[in-house]
Design a protein around this motif. Structure first.
Motif, PDB file in Angstrom:
ATOM      1  N   GLY A  37      -0.283  17.133   0.424  1.00 16.26           N
ATOM      2  CA  GLY A  37       0.228  17.209  -0.578  1.00 16.26           C
ATOM      3  C   GLY A  37       0.293  16.058  -1.600  1.00 16.26           C
ATOM      4  O   GLY A  37       0.223  16.222  -2.914  1.00 16.26           O
ATOM      5  N   ALA A  38       0.131  14.801  -1.098  1.00 15.27           N
ATOM      6  CA  ALA A  38       0.032  13.603  -1.770  1.00 15.27           C
ATOM      7  C   ALA A  38      -1.232  13.476  -2.668  1.00 15.27           C
ATOM      8  O   ALA A  38      -1.333  13.096  -3.593  1.00 15.27           O
ATOM      9  N   PHE A  39      -2.402  14.007  -1.901  1.00 10.81           N
ATOM     10  CA  PHE A  39      -3.478  13.848  -2.537  1.00 10.81           C
ATOM     11  C   PHE A  39      -3.509  14.963  -3.925  1.00 10.81           C
ATOM     12  O   PHE A  39      -4.055  14.597  -5.025  1.00 10.81           O
ATOM     13  N   PHE A  40      -2.915  16.021  -3.856  1.00  3.13           N
ATOM     14  CA  PHE A  40      -2.886  17.093  -4.902  1.00  3.13           C
ATOM     15  C   PHE A  40      -2.117  16.483  -6.148  1.00  3.13           C
ATOM     16  O   PHE A  40      -2.117  16.860  -7.009  1.00  3.13           O
ATOM     17  N   LEU A  41      -1.070  15.706  -5.811  1.00  7.53           N
ATOM     18  CA  LEU A  41      -0.179  15.194  -6.852  1.00  7.53           C
ATOM     19  C   LEU A  41      -1.087  13.654  -7.526  1.00  7.53           C
ATOM     20  O   LEU A  41      -1.001  13.788  -8.544  1.00  7.53           O
ATOM     21  N   VAL A  42      -1.703  13.127  -6.794  1.00  8.35           N
ATOM     22  CA  VAL A  42      -2.364  11.899  -7.121  1.00  8.35           C
ATOM     23  C   VAL A  42      -3.517  12.052  -7.604  1.00  8.35           C
ATOM     24  O   VAL A  42      -3.951  11.270  -8.616  1.00  8.35           O
ATOM     25  N   ALA A  43      -4.469  12.925  -7.016  1.00  7.50           N
ATOM     26  CA  ALA A  43      -5.859  12.916  -7.592  1.00  7.50           C
ATOM     27  C   ALA A  43      -6.044  13.257  -9.297  1.00  7.50           C
ATOM     28  O   ALA A  43      -6.510  12.559 -10.041  1.00  7.50           O
ATOM     29  N   PRO A  44      -4.977  14.345  -9.555  1.00  7.74           N
ATOM     30  CA  PRO A  44      -5.163  14.468 -11.101  1.00  7.74           C
ATOM     31  C   PRO A  44      -4.844  13.217 -11.818  1.00  7.74           C
ATOM     32  O   PRO A  44      -5.222  12.769 -13.077  1.00  7.74           O
ATOM     33  N   MET A  45      -3.848  12.640 -11.694  1.00  7.04           N
ATOM     34  CA  MET A  45      -3.142  11.519 -12.078  1.00  7.04           C
ATOM     35  C   MET A  45      -3.967  10.284 -12.302  1.00  7.04           C
ATOM     36  O   MET A  45      -3.944   9.300 -12.991  1.00  7.04           O
ATOM     37  N   ALA A  46      -5.012  10.233 -11.196  1.00  3.61           N
ATOM     38  CA  ALA A  46      -5.986   9.311 -10.877  1.00  3.61           C
ATOM     39  C   ALA A  46      -7.066   9.476 -11.889  1.00  3.61           C
ATOM     40  O   ALA A  46      -8.112   8.815 -12.097  1.00  3.61           O
ATOM     41  N   GLY A  47      -7.246  10.805 -12.528  1.00  6.94           N
ATOM     42  CA  GLY A  47      -8.182  11.170 -13.366  1.00  6.94           C
ATOM     43  C   GLY A  47      -9.523  12.086 -12.742  1.00  6.94           C
ATOM     44  O   GLY A  47     -10.363  12.216 -13.591  1.00  6.94           O
ATOM     45  N   LEU A  48      -9.243  12.300 -11.513  1.00 12.13           N
ATOM     46  CA  LEU A  48     -10.014  13.426 -10.952  1.00 12.13           C
ATOM     47  C   LEU A  48     -10.045  14.690 -11.513  1.00 12.13           C
ATOM     48  O   LEU A  48      -8.867  15.112 -11.790  1.00 12.13           O
ATOM     49  N   GLY A  49     -11.065  15.176 -11.859  1.00 14.94           N
ATOM     50  CA  GLY A  49     -11.272  16.601 -12.575  1.00 14.94           C
ATOM     51  C   GLY A  49     -11.128  17.535 -11.546  1.00 14.94           C
ATOM     52  O   GLY A  49     -11.262  17.368 -10.367  1.00 14.94           O
ATOM     53  N   PHE A  50     -11.184  19.039 -12.061  1.00 17.15           N
ATOM     54  CA  PHE A  50     -11.310  19.869 -11.140  1.00 17.15           C
ATOM     55  C   PHE A  50     -12.325  20.204 -10.237  1.00 17.15           C
ATOM     56  O   PHE A  50     -12.580  20.511  -9.143  1.00 17.15           O
ATOM     57  N   ALA A  51     -13.651  19.748 -10.947  1.00 15.75           N
ATOM     58  CA  ALA A  51     -14.873  19.534 -10.260  1.00 15.75           C
ATOM     59  C   ALA A  51     -14.735  18.624  -9.002  1.00 15.75           C
ATOM     60  O   ALA A  51     -15.497  19.073  -7.898  1.00 15.75           O
ATOM     61  N   GLU A  52     -14.387  17.494  -9.064  1.00 15.87           N
ATOM     62  CA  GLU A  52     -14.167  16.320  -8.408  1.00 15.87           C
ATOM     63  C   GLU A  52     -13.122  16.889  -6.997  1.00 15.87           C
ATOM     64  O   GLU A  52     -13.546  16.548  -5.967  1.00 15.87           O
ATOM     65  N   ILE A  53     -12.051  17.264  -7.769  1.00 16.00           N
ATOM     66  CA  ILE A  53     -11.033  17.834  -6.719  1.00 16.00           C
ATOM     67  C   ILE A  53     -11.841  18.901  -5.777  1.00 16.00           C
ATOM     68  O   ILE A  53     -11.508  19.053  -4.525  1.00 16.00           O
ATOM     69  N   GLY A  54     -12.539  19.793  -6.234  1.00 15.61           N
ATOM     70  CA  GLY A  54     -13.402  20.946  -5.623  1.00 15.61           C
ATOM     71  C   GLY A  54     -14.317  20.153  -4.386  1.00 15.61           C
ATOM     72  O   GLY A  54     -14.338  20.742  -3.204  1.00 15.61           O
ATOM     73  N   LEU A  55     -14.987  19.315  -5.003  1.00 21.04           N
ATOM     74  CA  LEU A  55     -15.907  18.394  -3.812  1.00 21.04           C
ATOM     75  C   LEU A  55     -14.959  17.906  -2.670  1.00 21.04           C
ATOM     76  O   LEU A  55     -15.268  17.736  -1.741  1.00 21.04           O
ATOM     77  N   HIS A  56     -13.703  17.212  -3.248  1.00 21.02           N
ATOM     78  CA  HIS A  56     -12.804  16.952  -2.015  1.00 21.02           C
ATOM     79  C   HIS A  56     -12.412  17.848  -1.037  1.00 21.02           C
ATOM     80  O   HIS A  56     -12.458  17.727   0.035  1.00 21.02           O
ATOM     81  N   LEU A  57     -12.191  19.010  -1.795  1.00 17.43           N
ATOM     82  CA  LEU A  57     -11.687  20.247  -0.932  1.00 17.43           C
ATOM     83  C   LEU A  57     -12.923  20.713  -0.029  1.00 17.43           C
ATOM     84  O   LEU A  57     -12.792  21.064   1.091  1.00 17.43           O
ATOM     85  N   ALA A  58     -13.981  20.634  -0.611  1.00 17.72           N
ATOM     86  CA  ALA A  58     -15.249  20.913   0.299  1.00 17.72           C
ATOM     87  C   ALA A  58     -15.400  20.029   1.471  1.00 17.72           C
ATOM     88  O   ALA A  58     -15.524  20.396   2.639  1.00 17.72           O
TER      89      ALA A  58
END
Length: 170
Positions: A37-58
């Motif tokens: 849960g914290a990752f999904f809250l913090v990642a966008p605020m830290a500037g990670l885009g959808f593509a980067e978040i997708g790579l984290h999910l992968a």
């Protein structure tokens, strides 16, 4: 505030999981849930885009598949698998994930050797009266959450979120 969350949440959860695993041979599900849960809250605020978040999910999905096989073959505990998967999410498909998994492997091997050596001295340790987590001596498993935490502590400074936090502070 985002930087504080990045610097505190991941290490705190790993530390809590390590102590819990050492003392009770379990890792509470809430630790992995908080990491997710914290990752999904913090990642966008830290500037990670959808593509980067997708790579984290992968990365998390890949680690989950391997952990699932290890769990299904009774090589890894469920709490360890969940913690390793949730931790992989914070590293993404980056060299820091490779470093994290390598550190976990090294610390896991050293931890296993140390626990096996301690178990050979079980009677001496118990007879000494020294306060010691008895489950560490009597359980048939290794508290691998400790190795996951140590690997996370070692690799986290080079993770994408920490690098983004330092860039924002500069």
């Amino acid at each position: 505030m985002t930087e504080a969350a990045i610097f505190v949440i991941f290490p705190f959860c790993l530390g809590f999981a390590a102590f819990s695993d050492l003392l009770t041979m379990t890792i509470p599900n809430r630790v992995s849930a908080i990491l997710l849960g914290a990752f999904f809250l913090v990642a966008p605020m830290a500037g990670l885009g959808f593509a980067e978040i997708g790579l984290h999910l992968a990365a998390a999905a890949l680690v989950f598949v391997v952990c699932f096989v290890l769990f299904a073959t009774n090589v890894m505990g469920g709490g360890d698998a969940k913690l390793l998967t949730a931790s992989a999410l914070w590293f993404g498909m980056t060299p820091s994930l490779t470093a994290f998994l390598l550190y976990v492997s090294i610390f896991g091997g050293l931890l296993t050797l140390a626990v096996l050596l301690l178990r050979r001295q079980e009677n001496t340790i118990l007879a000494s009266g020294i306060p010691f987590p008895h489950l560490l001596l009597t359980a048939k498993k290794i508290p691998y959450g400790i190795a996951i935490a140590l690997g996370g502590f070692a690799a986290y400074p080079s993770s994408p979120l920490v690098e983004a936090a330092f860039a924002r502070l500069s």
